[in-house]
Design a protein around this motif. Sequence first.
Motif, PDB file in Angstrom:
ATOM      1  N   ALA A 124      -8.199  11.881   4.874  1.00 34.01           N
ATOM      2  CA  ALA A 124      -7.378  10.211   4.490  1.00 34.01           C
ATOM      3  C   ALA A 124      -7.425  10.093   6.393  1.00 34.01           C
ATOM      4  O   ALA A 124      -8.189   8.798   6.240  1.00 34.01           O
ATOM      5  CB  ALA A 124      -6.322  10.518   4.078  1.00 34.01           C
TER       6      ALA A 124
ATOM      7  N   ALA B 206     -11.030   8.420   6.546  1.00 32.51           N
ATOM      8  CA  ALA B 206     -11.736   7.504   5.770  1.00 32.51           C
ATOM      9  C   ALA B 206     -10.987   6.058   6.460  1.00 32.51           C
ATOM     10  O   ALA B 206     -11.539   5.037   6.620  1.00 32.51           O
ATOM     11  CB  ALA B 206     -11.053   7.423   4.947  1.00 32.51           C
ATOM     12  N   GLU B 207      -9.577   6.010   7.003  1.00 33.01           N
ATOM     13  CA  GLU B 207      -9.407   5.260   6.971  1.00 33.01           C
ATOM     14  C   GLU B 207      -9.893   4.653   8.754  1.00 33.01           C
ATOM     15  O   GLU B 207      -9.792   3.686   8.804  1.00 33.01           O
ATOM     16  CB  GLU B 207      -7.375   6.204   7.838  1.00 33.01           C
TER      17      GLU B 207
ATOM     18  N   ILE C  78     -12.705   3.223   4.578  1.00 28.34           N
ATOM     19  CA  ILE C  78     -13.626   3.150   3.942  1.00 28.34           C
ATOM     20  C   ILE C  78     -12.264   4.053   3.053  1.00 28.34           C
ATOM     21  O   ILE C  78     -11.343   4.241   3.450  1.00 28.34           O
ATOM     22  CB  ILE C  78     -14.598   3.774   3.206  1.00 28.34           C
ATOM     23  N   SER C  79     -13.223   3.951   1.115  1.00 31.21           N
ATOM     24  CA  SER C  79     -12.342   5.098   0.958  1.00 31.21           C
ATOM     25  C   SER C  79     -12.279   6.600   0.807  1.00 31.21           C
ATOM     26  O   SER C  79     -13.512   6.849   1.342  1.00 31.21           O
ATOM     27  CB  SER C  79     -11.718   4.905  -0.740  1.00 31.21           C
ATOM     28  N   LYS C  80     -10.896   7.516   0.635  1.00 29.64           N
ATOM     29  CA  LYS C  80     -12.008   9.118   0.258  1.00 29.64           C
ATOM     30  C   LYS C  80     -12.993   9.108  -0.403  1.00 29.64           C
ATOM     31  O   LYS C  80     -13.784  10.236  -0.123  1.00 29.64           O
ATOM     32  CB  LYS C  80     -10.327   9.450  -0.165  1.00 29.64           C
ATOM     33  N   GLY C  81     -12.962   8.566  -1.479  1.00 32.58           N
ATOM     34  CA  GLY C  81     -13.908   8.579  -2.643  1.00 32.58           C
ATOM     35  C   GLY C  81     -15.174   8.336  -2.192  1.00 32.58           C
ATOM     36  O   GLY C  81     -16.021   9.463  -2.604  1.00 32.58           O
ATOM     37  N   VAL C  82     -15.654   7.608  -1.146  1.00 38.89           N
ATOM     38  CA  VAL C  82     -16.874   7.365  -0.427  1.00 38.89           C
ATOM     39  C   VAL C  82     -17.609   8.407   0.393  1.00 38.89           C
ATOM     40  O   VAL C  82     -18.350   8.895   0.273  1.00 38.89           O
ATOM     41  CB  VAL C  82     -16.612   6.406   0.003  1.00 38.89           C
TER      42      VAL C  82
END
Length: 206
Positions: free
Chosen positions: A43, A46-47, A51-55
Amino acid sequence: MRSENESTSQKKRSFIEQARRAQIVDAAAEVVAEAGYAQTSLARIAERAGISKGVITYHFTSKDEILRLVATQFFDRGWQYMESRIAAQETAAGQVRAWIGSELEFFGAHRTEFLAMSDIMANHRSEDGSHAYAAELAEEVDGLAEILARGQRDGELRRFDPRVVANIILRCTDGVLETWAFDPDLDLEAQSAVLLEFIDHAIGKE
């Protein structure tokens, strides 16, 4: 050393995929350097990367994979910087000085990546609980010990146990870097000069 599968996988990645992976690795290095190994999470990475965690999970199988790349890629870059400078020296003493001097110089120019790499290497564990980078650290000691042993055979250096002294030299270097890690205002160049002079007296003939 890269496996054949890893090399094949890398060839299949597009430029955009490689750029995204590099962005994630860079963000992870910044998070580790600022928050510490224990506080680094997908997390937070990603922050930092925006980007998102999914990326992240699309490009990497786990946080473990990312952190390994943070450490190993920076270590590899450091060695590339050091290798030519070591090889350019004709004497064993010169090669030892080039090894330690160029290592301190490279790390000093890349503080964030150094802080991340050192934190990961100190805390990361393999599945069996052993230090994940024990083999790399042993290889480093062996490489420096080989130079010292050659200097002894050539009559350039005094007698001592090359592997023991190689380990001591590298741990002294770690000590200088650790002090600098806690105090960014420390004059690393001046500390490096003192360390190199100390090494010269320790290994050279009287």
